[in-house]
Design an enzyme around this catalytic site. Structure first.
Site, PDB file in Angstrom:
ATOM      1  CE1 TYR A   1      -9.120   6.188   0.526  1.00 13.18           C
ATOM      2  CE2 TYR A   1      -7.623   4.334   0.855  1.00 13.18           C
ATOM      3  CZ  TYR A   1      -8.913   4.829   0.718  1.00 13.18           C
ATOM      4  OH  TYR A   1      -9.984   3.967   0.772  1.00 13.18           O
TER       5      TYR A   1
ATOM      6  CB  SER B   1      -9.099   1.486   3.859  1.00 14.07           C
ATOM      7  OG  SER B   1      -8.332   0.878   2.833  1.00 14.07           O
TER       8      SER B   1
HETATM    9  N1  NAD Z   1     -13.558   0.649  -3.086  1.00 15.01           N
HETATM   10  C1  NAD Z   1     -12.647   0.117  -2.301  1.00 15.01           C
HETATM   11  O1  NAD Z   1     -11.925  -0.775  -2.651  1.00 15.01           O
HETATM   12  C2  NAD Z   1     -12.457   0.605  -0.912  1.00 15.01           C
HETATM   13  C3  NAD Z   1     -11.506  -0.006  -0.121  1.00 15.01           C
HETATM   14  C4  NAD Z   1     -11.340   0.434   1.172  1.00 15.01           C
HETATM   15  C5  NAD Z   1     -12.115   1.468   1.648  1.00 15.01           C
HETATM   16  N2  NAD Z   1     -13.022   2.047   0.848  1.00 15.01           N
HETATM   17  C6  NAD Z   1     -13.805   3.153   1.403  1.00 15.01           C
HETATM   18  O2  NAD Z   1     -15.177   2.919   1.208  1.00 15.01           O
HETATM   19  C7  NAD Z   1     -15.848   4.156   1.126  1.00 15.01           C
HETATM   20  C8  NAD Z   1     -16.759   4.143  -0.098  1.00 15.01           C
HETATM   21  O3  NAD Z   1     -15.982   4.020  -1.268  1.00 15.01           O
HETATM   22  P1  NAD Z   1     -16.541   3.535  -2.654  1.00 15.01           P
HETATM   23  O4  NAD Z   1     -15.529   2.649  -3.204  1.00 15.01           O
HETATM   24  O5  NAD Z   1     -17.903   3.041  -2.537  1.00 15.01           O
HETATM   25  O6  NAD Z   1     -16.477   4.912  -3.462  1.00 15.01           O
HETATM   26  P2  NAD Z   1     -17.556   5.762  -4.257  1.00 15.01           P
HETATM   27  O7  NAD Z   1     -16.817   6.872  -4.893  1.00 15.01           O
HETATM   28  O8  NAD Z   1     -18.340   4.867  -5.127  1.00 15.01           O
HETATM   29  O9  NAD Z   1     -18.469   6.322  -3.124  1.00 15.01           O
HETATM   30  C9  NAD Z   1     -18.035   7.346  -2.269  1.00 15.01           C
HETATM   31  C10 NAD Z   1     -19.156   8.358  -2.143  1.00 15.01           C
HETATM   32  O10 NAD Z   1     -18.743   9.339  -1.186  1.00 15.01           O
HETATM   33  C11 NAD Z   1     -19.209  10.582  -1.635  1.00 15.01           C
HETATM   34  N3  NAD Z   1     -18.436  11.679  -1.073  1.00 15.01           N
HETATM   35  C12 NAD Z   1     -17.203  12.085  -1.357  1.00 15.01           C
HETATM   36  N4  NAD Z   1     -16.856  13.154  -0.655  1.00 15.01           N
HETATM   37  C13 NAD Z   1     -17.902  13.459   0.104  1.00 15.01           C
HETATM   38  C14 NAD Z   1     -18.168  14.484   1.038  1.00 15.01           C
HETATM   39  N5  NAD Z   1     -17.265  15.428   1.327  1.00 15.01           N
HETATM   40  N6  NAD Z   1     -19.375  14.488   1.660  1.00 15.01           N
HETATM   41  C15 NAD Z   1     -20.291  13.547   1.374  1.00 15.01           C
HETATM   42  N7  NAD Z   1     -20.102  12.572   0.483  1.00 15.01           N
HETATM   43  C16 NAD Z   1     -18.915  12.529  -0.148  1.00 15.01           C
HETATM   44  C17 NAD Z   1     -19.057  10.513  -3.135  1.00 15.01           C
HETATM   45  O11 NAD Z   1     -19.888  11.474  -3.770  1.00 15.01           O
HETATM   46  C18 NAD Z   1     -19.453   9.083  -3.433  1.00 15.01           C
HETATM   47  O12 NAD Z   1     -20.815   8.965  -3.767  1.00 15.01           O
HETATM   48  C19 NAD Z   1     -14.761   5.219   1.109  1.00 15.01           C
HETATM   49  O13 NAD Z   1     -14.585   5.749   2.400  1.00 15.01           O
HETATM   50  C20 NAD Z   1     -13.538   4.453   0.713  1.00 15.01           C
HETATM   51  O14 NAD Z   1     -12.357   5.046   1.147  1.00 15.01           O
HETATM   52  C21 NAD Z   1     -13.222   1.646  -0.426  1.00 15.01           C
END
Ligand code: NAD
Ligand code: ZN
Length: 676
Positions: free
Chosen positions: A566, A553
């Protein structure tokens, strides 16, 4: 129904039942009249299944349509068996209109036989008779003069002439057994041809059933019985990466695992090693399964370590043996050797691994070997299994016409043969990534907490030959191991792992509970550690290199407000990228990261409360958050899940082959998170 529609219906019925023919094996035809649009006169046509494709799903577009008078006129210019392959090109001059699908090598058999409807099939029961040492006598005994024996001859124009002659000389016959190969049946009507085909197939099967010796594969081998299911699967998963590496020494392959009773029963009996060595027989098989499989010569209770050591020795001798086979038979016109690795690997007590350029091909190769086992069982039950000579096998495998077909295949997609595993892939960035990797040719394992959601995402992406959905909590070591076991059994191995699972709780230091801290560190810091550890074991054993990508991130670098747990977990992930890039480089494993920011659309994190909190922190409406983030960026663009997916593809694709330990920001430009 038109003649063509009727033929399609018959073909689909025959192809739907695996007892009648192997996948994509055999072909059917019908002769009839149509109006020639040029003359307005009737013209006699031959509709025949074209090259490639499967009878069970054949459509009219899969038929070649030829002028019967011109096709039959080829007999007068036929230059003899030495040059029979030239006749395939001549079929193009017999086409009616645009001619539909490309005519196959078997077109001559269909056109030259004097019957309105012809079926050529590869039934296990028929091939069992065709490959029995006394197949000719058995054919007489089973069918009397109704079915005639045709000695082995490679498919082609001459075989068509032979069968036509046999039919002419035996007006009472309804078909023939083609030595070493399959059956051909005919009829004046479509119903009659189908009835005759089924009669030959079922009569052969019934005869085998009734007359077969009790143990066609010999007595049970001490210690070779199937392991109990769970033990078998665990051992299969432990062996899979090594076996895939063996099968991929020359070219990377996707795998398929089959532990059906047919396979386990074969491996549990004494004759399996001798029979496997004799190789397959039906012409369809050689490109799909190679002449023979690699068979592990250890009992079911051999340890994983013993098995791996022995498999590696056997792989060396398999490759030498295959080179010897090529050298014995190749001449200066033969196509180049296509790779010396086995496509079928048999492990007693455990099952069969089959390989191909994609999942479908790998699966079908396994189906073909099951056909081969059925054929061997039938032939040995009645007589002795006697497949065609090695030199004939070589002529089929390295046939110039087959080589031309391979050369015409479209170039593979950039990630073809690669198996990707994406955690948290049922939603947001993970799902977009899985979709993109699949679109680029990868097989994808979708892992997430919720099985139904993971399976729904897999279904959306393309079904079991493209994507499978698994439930796994990445913070649980046993669940992570089970996820990798399931992944390697689904596709043979793993090449590309995306640590994407995550969740986010926006809280100040004083609000952050110990539980908040642990949860985020368990899923992201510890979770990606566990996933990378299990991945590295598979990747190292495969010896095929690989990629691990972390979705960390912007917050791994940027000290955002109310973000201690986080942001710290993300910083941990980011440093894992550098540490593992340094450690795994010697195995050809690249480890890179992506720093997304502000991906609101499609993100469960944002929808699940984080968005509301962030909106509150920044003093904007929640639904305006994407736009707000866009305005903070240098490019003033909103970041979408697809933008992250694109970066994953670039990091793992064919271009960035020399990059490891890198983080790519995908944040539309945030100066505060620039890397230095
Ligand atoms: N959305 C953003 O702006 C953003 C920015 C920086 C980083 N990220 C990172 O990107 C990744 C995906 O995020 P997203 O925005 O698509 O979120 P999202 O919630 O849409 O997807 C995350 C998925 O991870 C799954 N998950 C959670 N805990 C879990 C576990 N213990 N085991 C297996 N699966 C698990 C959830 O069920 C979910 O389907 C994350 O690591 C997040 O931190 C997102
Ligand atoms: Zn055939």
């Amino acid at each position: 129904m038109t003649t063509a529609e009727d033929l399609i219906a018959r073909s689909n019925r025959l192809g739907a039942d695996p007892k009648n023919t192997n996948y994509a094996g055999g072909n059917t035809s019908a002769k009839g009249t149509a109006t020639d649009p040029v003359t307005g006169q009737d013209v006699e046509l031959l509709w025949v299944k074209g090259s490639g494709g499967d009878l069970g799903t054949l459509k009219e577009s899969g038929l070649a349509v030829l002028r019967l008078d011109r096709m039959r006129a080829l007999v007068d210019v036929y230059p003899g068996v030495e040059r029979e392959d030239e006749m395939v090109a001549a079929f193009d001059y017999c086409l009616h209109g645009k001619g539909g699908a490309a005519p196959s090598i078997d077109t001559a058999m269909h056109g030259l036989v004097d019957a309105a409807h012809v079926d050529h099939l590869h039934p296990d029961s028929g091939i069992a008779i065709a490959t029995a040492a006394d197949g000719e006598n058995l054919t007489k005994e089973i069918f009397g003069d109704q079915v005639v024996w045709v000695p082995w001859r490679r498919p082609g124009f001459q075989l068509g002439l032979d069968i036509a002659e046999i039919k002419a000389k035996n007006p009472q016959a309804v078909g023939c057994v083609l030595g070493g190969h399959g059956i051909t049946a005919w009829g004046d009507t479509s119903e009659e041809a189908e009835k005759n085909s089924l009669w030959i197939i079922d009569t052969a099967a019934a005869y085998i059933e009734e007359h077969s010796k009790a143990e066609p594969f010999g007595p049970a081998l001490e210690g070779y019985a199937a392991l109990p299911e769970e033990e078998r699967r665990t051992k299969a998963a432990a062996l899979a990466p090594t076996i895939r590496g063996i099968a991929s020494a020359d070219q990377p392959m996707v795998g398929h695992f089959n532990d059906s009773d047919v396979v386990l029963d074969f491996l549990a009996h004494e004759a399996h090693a001798r029979l496997a060595e004799l190789g397959t027989s039906c012409p369809d098989h050689f490109l799909r399964t190679k002449v023979k499989p690699l068979v592990l010569d250890l009992p079911a209770n051999a340890t994983v370590e013993e098995s791996i050591a022995r498999l590696k020795e056997l792989a060396v001798s398999y490759r030498e043996d295959y080179q010897g086979y090529y050298d014995r038979h190749a001449d200066q016109d033969s196509p180049a050797i296509r790779g010396k690795d086995p496509l079928i690997v048999l492990v007693p007590g455990v099952g069969m691994f089959s390989f191909g350029k994609n999942k479908q091909t790998a699966r079908v190769a396994g189906e073909f070997y099951v056909n081969a086992i059925n054929v061997m069982r039938g032939a040995e039950g009645l007589s002795t299994y006697a497949p065609i000579d090695e030199s004939e096998k070589f002529r089929i495998e390295y046939w110039a016409l087959e080589e031309a077909k391979l050369q015409r295949m479209p170039a593979p997609k950039p990630l073809a043969t690669r198996v990707a595993l994406v955690t948290g892939a049922a939603s947001g960035i993970g799902k977009a990534t899985a979709k993109r990797l699949a679109a680029e040719g990868a097989c994808v394992v979708i892992a997430d907490l919720d099985l139904a959601k993971a399976q729904a995402a897999a279904e959306e992406i393309g079904g079991p030959d493209v994507a499978v959905g698994l439930a796994a909590d990445v913070s649980d070591a046993a669940a992570v191991q089970a996820m990798f076991d399931a992944a390697v059994l689904a596709f043979g191995g793993v090449d590309l792992v995306v640590n994407n699972a995550g969740l986010s709780l926006s809280k100040s230091l004083l609000e952050t509970t110990e539980r908040d801290w642990d949860l985020q560190h368990d899923v992201m810091a510890k979770g990606s550690f566990l996933v990378s550890k299990a991945a590295a074991k598979v990747l190292i054993e495969q010896e095929m290199g690989g990629d691990i990508v972390y979705i960390s991130s912007k917050n791994s670098l940027f000290a955002g407000p109310n973000n201690v747990a986080y942001g710290a977990a993300k910083a941990d992930q980011a440093h894992q990228v550098r540490l593992l890039a340094a450690e795994l480089g010697e195995h050809g494993i690249k480890v890179n990261g992506i720093n997304p920011d502000g991906v609101v659309q499609g993100s469960g994190i944002f929808a699940g409360g984080w968005g509301a909190k962030r909106a509150e922190v920044y003093g904007v409406k929640e639904e305006e958050l994407g736009k707000f983030y866009a305005q903070r960026t240098l490019l003033k663009r909103e970041v979408l899940p697809e933008n992250i997916a694109n970066a994953v593809f670039v990091l793992c694709g064919p271009d960035l082959t020399h990059t490891t330990g890198l983080h790519v920001p995908v944040d539309a430009g945030v100066a505060a998170a620039f890397l230095r």
